[in-house]
Each structure stands twice: as C-alpha cells, then as structure tokens.
Motif scaffolding. Structure first.
Motif, PDB file in Angstrom:
ATOM      1  N   GLY A 167       0.801  -1.218   0.000  1.00 13.91           N
ATOM      2  CA  GLY A 167       0.000   0.000   0.000  1.00 13.91           C
ATOM      3  C   GLY A 167       0.836   1.271   0.000  1.00 13.91           C
ATOM      4  O   GLY A 167       0.290   2.368   0.195  1.00 13.91           O
ATOM      5  N   GLY A 168       2.149   1.125  -0.189  1.00 10.64           N
ATOM      6  CA  GLY A 168       3.020   2.288  -0.252  1.00 10.64           C
ATOM      7  C   GLY A 168       3.355   2.883   1.101  1.00 10.64           C
ATOM      8  O   GLY A 168       3.774   4.040   1.185  1.00 10.64           O
ATOM      9  N   ILE A 169       3.196   2.109   2.173  1.00  6.42           N
ATOM     10  CA  ILE A 169       3.486   2.593   3.524  1.00  6.42           C
ATOM     11  C   ILE A 169       4.959   2.332   3.836  1.00  6.42           C
ATOM     12  O   ILE A 169       5.501   1.264   3.512  1.00  6.42           O
ATOM     13  N   ASP A 170       5.603   3.304   4.447  1.00  3.42           N
ATOM     14  CA  ASP A 170       6.998   3.165   4.869  1.00  3.42           C
ATOM     15  C   ASP A 170       7.042   2.290   6.125  1.00  3.42           C
ATOM     16  O   ASP A 170       6.650   2.725   7.216  1.00  3.42           O
ATOM     17  N   VAL A 171       7.500   1.069   5.989  1.00  7.83           N
ATOM     18  CA  VAL A 171       7.486   0.124   7.101  1.00  7.83           C
ATOM     19  C   VAL A 171       8.771  -0.688   7.103  1.00  7.83           C
ATOM     20  O   VAL A 171       9.295  -1.056   6.045  1.00  7.83           O
ATOM     21  N   THR A 172       9.272  -0.932   8.308  1.00  6.54           N
ATOM     22  CA  THR A 172      10.446  -1.781   8.507  1.00  6.54           C
ATOM     23  C   THR A 172      10.094  -2.843   9.537  1.00  6.54           C
ATOM     24  O   THR A 172       9.537  -2.528  10.592  1.00  6.54           O
ATOM     25  N   VAL A 173      10.423  -4.087   9.213  1.00  7.04           N
ATOM     26  CA  VAL A 173      10.097  -5.205  10.095  1.00  7.04           C
ATOM     27  C   VAL A 173      11.381  -5.709  10.740  1.00  7.04           C
ATOM     28  O   VAL A 173      12.369  -5.989  10.055  1.00  7.04           O
ATOM     29  N   ASP A 174      11.362  -5.817  12.057  1.00 11.90           N
ATOM     30  CA  ASP A 174      12.490  -6.351  12.819  1.00 11.90           C
ATOM     31  C   ASP A 174      11.951  -7.389  13.790  1.00 11.90           C
ATOM     32  O   ASP A 174      11.454  -7.048  14.860  1.00 11.90           O
ATOM     33  N   GLN A 175      12.007  -8.651  13.385  1.00 11.70           N
ATOM     34  CA  GLN A 175      11.477  -9.764  14.174  1.00 11.70           C
ATOM     35  C   GLN A 175       9.984  -9.563  14.450  1.00 11.70           C
ATOM     36  O   GLN A 175       9.175  -9.725  13.554  1.00 11.70           O
ATOM     37  N   ILE A 176       9.604  -9.198  15.672  1.00 13.37           N
ATOM     38  CA  ILE A 176       8.185  -9.045  15.990  1.00 13.37           C
ATOM     39  C   ILE A 176       7.785  -7.569  16.054  1.00 13.37           C
ATOM     40  O   ILE A 176       6.692  -7.244  16.508  1.00 13.37           O
ATOM     41  N   TYR A 177       8.641  -6.675  15.563  1.00 10.81           N
ATOM     42  CA  TYR A 177       8.384  -5.235  15.627  1.00 10.81           C
ATOM     43  C   TYR A 177       8.211  -4.680  14.212  1.00 10.81           C
ATOM     44  O   TYR A 177       8.932  -5.056  13.294  1.00 10.81           O
ATOM     45  N   LEU A 178       7.240  -3.786  14.089  1.00 13.33           N
ATOM     46  CA  LEU A 178       7.037  -3.063  12.842  1.00 13.33           C
ATOM     47  C   LEU A 178       7.209  -1.570  13.112  1.00 13.33           C
ATOM     48  O   LEU A 178       6.571  -1.029  14.020  1.00 13.33           O
ATOM     49  N   ARG A 179       8.081  -0.944  12.339  1.00 15.95           N
ATOM     50  CA  ARG A 179       8.258   0.506  12.429  1.00 15.95           C
ATOM     51  C   ARG A 179       7.544   1.118  11.233  1.00 15.95           C
ATOM     52  O   ARG A 179       7.998   1.005  10.093  1.00 15.95           O
ATOM     53  N   VAL A 180       6.412   1.757  11.521  1.00 19.11           N
ATOM     54  CA  VAL A 180       5.589   2.360  10.472  1.00 19.11           C
ATOM     55  C   VAL A 180       5.653   3.875  10.631  1.00 19.11           C
ATOM     56  O   VAL A 180       5.171   4.431  11.626  1.00 19.11           O
ATOM     57  N   ASN A 181       6.293   4.529   9.641  1.00 16.08           N
ATOM     58  CA  ASN A 181       6.466   5.994   9.713  1.00 16.08           C
ATOM     59  C   ASN A 181       7.067   6.418  11.056  1.00 16.08           C
ATOM     60  O   ASN A 181       6.573   7.333  11.726  1.00 16.08           O
ATOM     61  N   ASP A 182       8.120   5.679  11.459  1.00 14.76           N
ATOM     62  CA  ASP A 182       8.848   5.964  12.709  1.00 14.76           C
ATOM     63  C   ASP A 182       8.010   5.708  13.965  1.00 14.76           C
ATOM     64  O   ASP A 182       8.374   6.159  15.058  1.00 14.76           O
ATOM     65  N   GLN A 183       6.901   5.009  13.835  1.00 14.56           N
ATOM     66  CA  GLN A 183       6.081   4.615  14.983  1.00 14.56           C
ATOM     67  C   GLN A 183       6.232   3.105  15.180  1.00 14.56           C
ATOM     68  O   GLN A 183       5.981   2.331  14.257  1.00 14.56           O
ATOM     69  N   MET A 184       6.656   2.689  16.386  1.00 15.23           N
ATOM     70  CA  MET A 184       6.933   1.288  16.645  1.00 15.23           C
ATOM     71  C   MET A 184       5.672   0.553  17.086  1.00 15.23           C
ATOM     72  O   MET A 184       4.923   1.035  17.941  1.00 15.23           O
ATOM     73  N   VAL A 185       5.430  -0.615  16.498  1.00 13.15           N
ATOM     74  CA  VAL A 185       4.309  -1.488  16.853  1.00 13.15           C
ATOM     75  C   VAL A 185       4.873  -2.878  17.137  1.00 13.15           C
ATOM     76  O   VAL A 185       5.646  -3.421  16.345  1.00 13.15           O
TER      77      VAL A 185
END
Length: 299
Positions: A167-185
């Motif tokens: 969907g064109g979202i800036d996201v980085t996946v690190d194991q069980i963490y998702l960084r979406v637009n510099d917001q960690m989930v």
C-alpha cells in the motif's frame, strides 16, 4: 411389588444430587462471578483473560450436563476410589485460598463427584461438559505457551509488513516489531492472536458437538485445521490495520480496534464465520476419504 420399587431406586439419589449441586454453587458461585466480572470488564489478569470463552462454554457445559440427567440417573451407583482422591485434592486446593489453585480445584471436584457417585461410567457420560469446564478454567497455561509462539509472532509481523508495503506505507520489520512511519508497533503474544486462537478452537469444539460433526474424524480434522488458518488470517488482517492506524496517527481508530469494543466486534464476526465455515464443510467435504469400489468380475 418389584415394578413399583424400581422407580424409587432410580430417583433415590435426587435429594443427594441436588444437595451436592447446591454445595457446588455455594463454593464456586462467588469464584465464577469473579471470573465473569473480570472477563466482561477486562479487569482480570491478562493470562486469565485468555479464558473468557468460558462465558459461552460454562453455561453450555451446564446445559449439556442437565440434558444428560436422565441417563445419569439410570447409571448404577458406584464409588470409584479415584473419585475420593480427586475430591480430597480438589478440596485441599480450594481451601488453600490461592487463586490459581482454587480455579483448578473446580474441574477436579466435578470429576471427583462423577467418579464418586457413578464411577467411570459417570465420568464418561459427563466427559465433554467436564472438558469444556477444564478448558475454560483460568490458569497460567497461556504464560507457559507464550515463549513457544515466537515464530507465529514473527510470521504475522512479516506478512503485515508486506501488506503495508504493497500500500506504499513506509514500514520496517524487525522480528516481531514493525516501524511504520517511525512509529513502533509490537506483535505481542496477545496481539498475535493466541487468545483468539484459543477461543476459536473452543467454539469450534462446541459447534462440532452441536452439529454432530465429531462423528466424522475427517470432517473434524478439516474443521479444526480451517479454524486455525482462519484465526491466523484474521489476526494478520487485524495487526495490519492496527499498524496502519498507529503509524498514520489515527489514534482513535487504533484504540477502538485494539482496546475498545471494535476488537470485541471483530472477534465476534470471526467466531460467527465459524458457523458458515462448518456449513461449507458439511456440504462439500465428505465424511471420509474411503472410496466405494463395487467391482463385479465378468467373464
């Protein structure tokens, strides 16, 4: 003379049975009220919240047990020594006043009463209601299982990240963490759908019995496998939406789906879909894989 005495012996245990039922209500009524209050208001510990399917299962178990009362009364009275052992163990755990031990004492006492009054036959008759009570009794089992579902957490995080990228979202996946637009989930065990998986399998067990699907092992296997897949897919979609809401600053939508009634609505829709899933299996999946080959030899 002989025919008139038979009904008397058949119903001779009624006063005793009602007395024991009343004693169970007095002992465990406050405890179960605490469970219900905690499940409805989410004021119970997060491990015990995993067993909120007891809101459905425990009343259904009581309904099943009540429906078997005539067959129960027809069973011969038989005391099994294991019943006394379970009653003593369950009583000891109950009077320990430790919350987890008091919880576990409930199925032990019920099993002890079944064995103590009707022996193994009584336990077999009440096996499914007892199983529903066991699976709805709060314990620390989720805490023991959580370390082993890390692969599931990582899988959900990676799939959710992949979907967001499409969907064109800036996201980085690190194991069980998702960084979406510099917001960690974080895809925590609870968020990974472990609770929903427990609830889905529990409801699937009830539906399989209610629709007599348990008579076909193949259909039961397909139904439970499909339930697991559906639960995982539903939680991938939910975690993807939560990550999107949190990463794009839609905090109201995030809290609605994560902590408010939106999450309950999502879970309810998922559970209702199990009914339609079972109907599809009953319609299109054969009861077994055996093929009838009626071959006639001709000369």
């Amino acid at each position: 003379m002989s025919t008139s005495s038979q009904p008397a012996s058949r119903f001779s245990l009624l006063p005793q049975s009602y007395t024991l039922l009343g004693l169970l209500i007095v002992m465990y009524g406050p405890l179960m009220a605490y469970w219900v209050h905690g499940w409805l208001n989410k004021s119970i510990s997060i491990q015990h919240e995993y067993f909120s399917h007891g809101l459905i299962g425990i009343p259904f178990a009581a309904y099943m047990a009540w429906g078997e009362r005539s067959r129960w009364q027809q069973l011969p009275d038989k005391l099994h020594p294991a019943g006394l052992c379970l009653l003593i163990l369950g009583g000891g755990l109950y009077f320990s006043q430790l919350s987890d031990w008091m919880n576990i004492s409930l199925p032990l006492v019920i099993a002890g009463l079944c064995l103590g009054l009707k022996g193994v036959s009584g336990l077999k008759l009440m096996s499914l209601p007892l199983l529903l009570v066991v699976l709805a009794t709060p314990s620390q089992m989720p805490y023991l299982i959580e370390p082993y579902i890390l692969p599931l957490q990582e899988f959900i995080a990676n799939v959710a990240g992949f979907l967001l990228m499409q969907g064109g979202i800036d996201v980085t996946v690190d194991q069980i963490y998702l960084r979406v637009n510099d917001q960690m989930v974080e895809v925590a065990p609870h968020c990974a759908g472990l609770k929903m998986l427990f609830t889905s399998l529990y409801v699937a067990l009830i539906l399989a019995h209610w629709n007599s699907v348990w008579r076909s092992r193949f259909r039961v296997g397909v139904f439970f496998t499909a339930t697991v897949v559906l639960s995982v897919v539903a939680n991938i979609i939910r975690n993807t939406a939560l990550s999107y809401f949190h990463g794009t600053g839609r905090n109201a939508a995030f809290h609605w789906l994560h902590e408010s009634w939106g999450g309950d609505l999502y879970s309810a829709i998922m559970l209702v879909s199990l009914i339609f899933l079972l109907q599809l299996i009953q319609q299109y999946v054969p009861e077994d894989l055996s093929v009838n080959t009626n071959t006639e030899s001709t000369i």
